[in-house]
Write a protein that holds these residues in place. Structure first.
Motif, PDB file in Angstrom:
ATOM      1  N   GLU A   1       6.700   7.817   6.022  1.00  0.00           N
ATOM      2  CA  GLU A   1       6.812   7.034   4.799  1.00  0.00           C
ATOM      3  C   GLU A   1       6.619   7.951   3.579  1.00  0.00           C
ATOM      4  O   GLU A   1       5.815   8.891   3.629  1.00  0.00           O
TER       5      GLU A   1
ATOM      6  N   SER B   1       4.944   7.423   1.049  1.00  0.00           N
ATOM      7  CA  SER B   1       3.530   7.378   0.668  1.00  0.00           C
ATOM      8  C   SER B   1       2.716   8.414   1.440  1.00  0.00           C
ATOM      9  O   SER B   1       1.815   9.058   0.885  1.00  0.00           O
TER      10      SER B   1
ATOM     11  N   TRP C   1       0.818  -1.210   0.000  1.00  0.00           N
ATOM     12  CA  TRP C   1       0.000   0.000   0.000  1.00  0.00           C
ATOM     13  C   TRP C   1       0.853   1.261   0.000  1.00  0.00           C
ATOM     14  O   TRP C   1       0.392   2.334  -0.450  1.00  0.00           O
ATOM     15  N   ASN C   2       2.086   1.160   0.484  1.00  0.00           N
ATOM     16  CA  ASN C   2       2.966   2.326   0.421  1.00  0.00           C
ATOM     17  C   ASN C   2       3.244   2.712  -1.028  1.00  0.00           C
ATOM     18  O   ASN C   2       3.265   3.904  -1.372  1.00  0.00           O
ATOM     19  N   VAL C   3       3.452   1.722  -1.875  1.00  0.00           N
ATOM     20  CA  VAL C   3       3.674   2.001  -3.295  1.00  0.00           C
ATOM     21  C   VAL C   3       2.404   2.542  -3.943  1.00  0.00           C
ATOM     22  O   VAL C   3       2.435   3.531  -4.695  1.00  0.00           O
TER      23      VAL C   3
ATOM     24  N   PHE D   1      -0.189   4.137  -2.614  1.00  0.00           N
ATOM     25  CA  PHE D   1      -0.547   5.493  -2.197  1.00  0.00           C
ATOM     26  C   PHE D   1       0.523   6.516  -2.559  1.00  0.00           C
ATOM     27  O   PHE D   1       0.219   7.702  -2.731  1.00  0.00           O
ATOM     28  N   LEU D   2       1.769   6.074  -2.681  1.00  0.00           N
ATOM     29  CA  LEU D   2       2.792   6.960  -3.216  1.00  0.00           C
ATOM     30  C   LEU D   2       2.432   7.356  -4.643  1.00  0.00           C
ATOM     31  O   LEU D   2       2.473   8.538  -5.022  1.00  0.00           O
TER      32      LEU D   2
END
Length: 426
Positions: free
Chosen positions: A245, A247, A52-54, A56-57
C-alpha cells in the motif's frame, strides 16, 4: 439526524464560526453519540470509517518533508524557480502550475502538494507577492493532473481496482483530456489572479544575483533524503506489482529517513501537520456515518435509476452528477461508496467494451470536483493546513470562489470530451 449533523458541521466549516478541526471532530463525536456509526465501523471499517491508509500516507510524507526542509533544498528550488521566471509573477505561476500538474500524475496528489507548497511559500516571500493565489492554483493543477493516471489520485486507484483497469488504460483515456484541461487552467489563472501579479524590478534583480547552491545547508542529509525519496517514488509507481500500500511505502520512507538523519525526533515531529490529520479523521467518521446509514448509497441508486439505462444519459449523469456530492463529502469516500453502483450499471450494460467508458465518466467527474471546495479533495485540506501554519489563511469561500469556476469549466469540457469521444465520434 446524521444529515443534520453533517449539514451543521459543513455550515460551521464554510462560515468559519468554529475552527474546521474542532467542527470535524465535534461532528464525528455526534455521529457516534446518535448511533449513525459505532466504534467498530469508525475505526476498523474500510468503507465507513477512518481511512488509515490515507492518514498514514500523509504522516509518512509529512515526516519526509519535515526532514527535507532542514537541508535547505526548498530555498534552493525557490531561488532557482524565481531566477528561471526572471521575477515575473505570472511566468512563475505557470512554471509552478505545470510542474505540479506533471508531478501529481506520477505521485499521489497529496505527496505532490506536500513537496511543492513549502517551495511556493518561500519563493513568493522572496518575490514579495501573495502566496495564496499560487497555492490555490497549484492545488487545482494537482487535482487536474492527478486525474491523468492510475496512481495520480486516490479515487483513480479505487476505480482502477474495482473495474480492473490498468495503468495504460488511464493513460489512453484520461491523459489526453487532462493535458487540455491543464492548458485551460493556465489561461484561467492569468485572468482569475491578475491583480496578484505585481512585478517588482528591484526584487527581481536582487534574486537574479543570488546563487541557488548557497542555500543548501546540509549536503549529507540532502543526499540521503534524495535516495529515500527516489526509492519512495519508485515504490509508489510500482506499488501494485510490489503488493504494498502507498501508506506502507510512505511510512517506511518517513521513519527510515528520520532514523538516519541524526535529527532530534521531537523537533522533526513538531513540523507534522497534526491538525490536518485530525481534521481528516473527523471527516472520515462523519462521512462514514452517512455511508453507514445508507444515505450516500441511496443517492447513488436514485441517480442510476434516473438515467433509465441509457448509456449516453448515464455517462453525462456520472460526469456532472458526481460534482456536488464529491465537493461536499470529499471525493475519496464518495467514490468508495458509489463505485459499487457504477460497477452494477456497467455490468448490466454489457460489462467491458462500450460500457467501460462509464468508468472514465465517473473518474472525471469525481476527480475534477476535487477543486470545488476546500474539503472536496485530500490535497486541498493539506494545502490549507500548510498555508495556515505559515500565516497564510485561506478561507472556505476564498477557495471556493475560484474553485467553483474552475470546476464548472473543467467538468463542462470533460463532459464534452466524453460525448465526442465515446458517442459522437464512436
Amino acid at each position: 439526524m446524521a444529515v443534520a449533523v453533517f449539514a451543521a458541521v459543513y455550515v460551521l466549516i464554510a462560515t468559519e464560526w468554529v475552527h474546521r478541526v474542532a467542527a470535524a471532530l465535534g461532528g464525528a463525536v455526534l455521529m457516534l453519540l446518535i448511533g449513525a456509526t459505532d466504534a467498530e465501523h469508525a475505526f476498523f471499517s474500510e468503507d465507513a470509517g477512518i481511512d488509515w491508509n490515507v492518514i498514514f500516507l500523509l504522516l509518512g510524507m509529512m515526516l519526509i518533508v519535515a526532514v527535507l526542509k532542514r537541508t535547505g533544498v526548498f530555498e534552493f528550488i525557490a531561488v532557482w524557480a524565481a531566477r528561471r521566471a526572471r521575477g515575473r509573477p505570472y511566468r512563475l505561476m505557470v512554471l509552478l502550475v505545470v510542474a505540479t500538474g506533471f508531478l501529481s500524475a506520477w505521485l499521489d496528489n497529496v505527496t505532490t502538494v506536500l513537496l511543492i507548497a513549502p517551495v511556493t511559500i518561500l519563493v513568493c516571500r522572496r518575490l514579495g507577492v501573495p502566496a495564496v493565489p499560487y497555492l490555490i492554483a497549484e492545488v487545482m493543477a494537482c487535482n487536474i493532473g492527478g486525474a491523468a493516471t492510475l496512481i495520480g489520485d486516490p479515487p483513480n486507484i479505487m476505480i482502477g481496482s474495482r473495474a480492473d483497469l490498468s495503468f495504460n488504460d488511464f493513460l489512453v483515456h484520461m491523459t489526453p483530456i487532462v493535458v487540455v484541461l491543464m492548458i485551460i487552467l493556465v489561461l484561467m489563472c492569468r485572468v482569475m489572479f491578475r491583480t496578484s501579479f505585481h512585478y517588482d524590478p528591484e526584487r527581481a534583480e536582487s534574486l537574479m544575483e543570488l546563487d541557488p547552491k548557497a542555500e543548501i545547508k546540509d549536503k549529507r542529509l540532502l543526499l540521503i533524503s534524495g535516495v529515500v525519496i527516489v526509492a519512495v517514488m519508485v515504490c509508489f509507481v510500482l506499488h501494485t506489482w510490489l503488493h504494498m500500500e502507498p501508506s506502507v511505502v510512505a511510512m517506511s520512507g518517513g521513519l527510515l529517513l528520520l532514523a538516519v538523519s541524526r535529527l532530534s525526533p521531537g523537533n522533526v515531529v513538531k513540523d507534522v501537520e497534526w491538525e490536518t490529520l485530525a481534521f481528516f479523521a473527523g471527516l472520515f467518521v462523519m462521512v462514514g456515518g452517512m455511508v453507514q446509514t445508507g444515505i450516500i448509497g441511496d443517492l447513488g441508486e436514485l441517480a442510476a435509476e434516473a438515467t433509465g439505462g441509457n448509456l449516453e444519459t448515464t455517462a453525462m449523469a456520472l460526469v456532472f452528477g458526481s460534482v456536488v456530492p464529491s465537493a461536499i463529502i470529499d471525493n475519496i469516500p464518495f467514490v468508495a461508496s458509489v463505485s459499487p453502483i457504477v460497477s452494477e450499471i456497467v455490468a448490466s450494460a454489457g460489462g467491458a467494451g462500450e460500457a467501460e467508458m462509464l468508468w472514465w465518466s465517473f473518474a472525471l467527474g469525481a476527480d475534477l470536483a476535487g477543486n470545488a471546495t476546500i474539503i472536496a479533495s485530500s490535497a486541498n485540506v493539506v494545502v490549507i493546513g500548510i498555508a495556515d501554519r505559515e500565516g497564510h489563511h485561506i478561507s472556505f469561500w476564498q477557495f471556493s470562489k475560484y474553485g467553483l469556476i474552475v470546476t464548472a469549466v473543467t467538468v463542462s469540457v470533460a463532459g464534452a470530451y466524453v460525448w465526442l469521444r465515446y458517442f459522437a465520434l464512436a
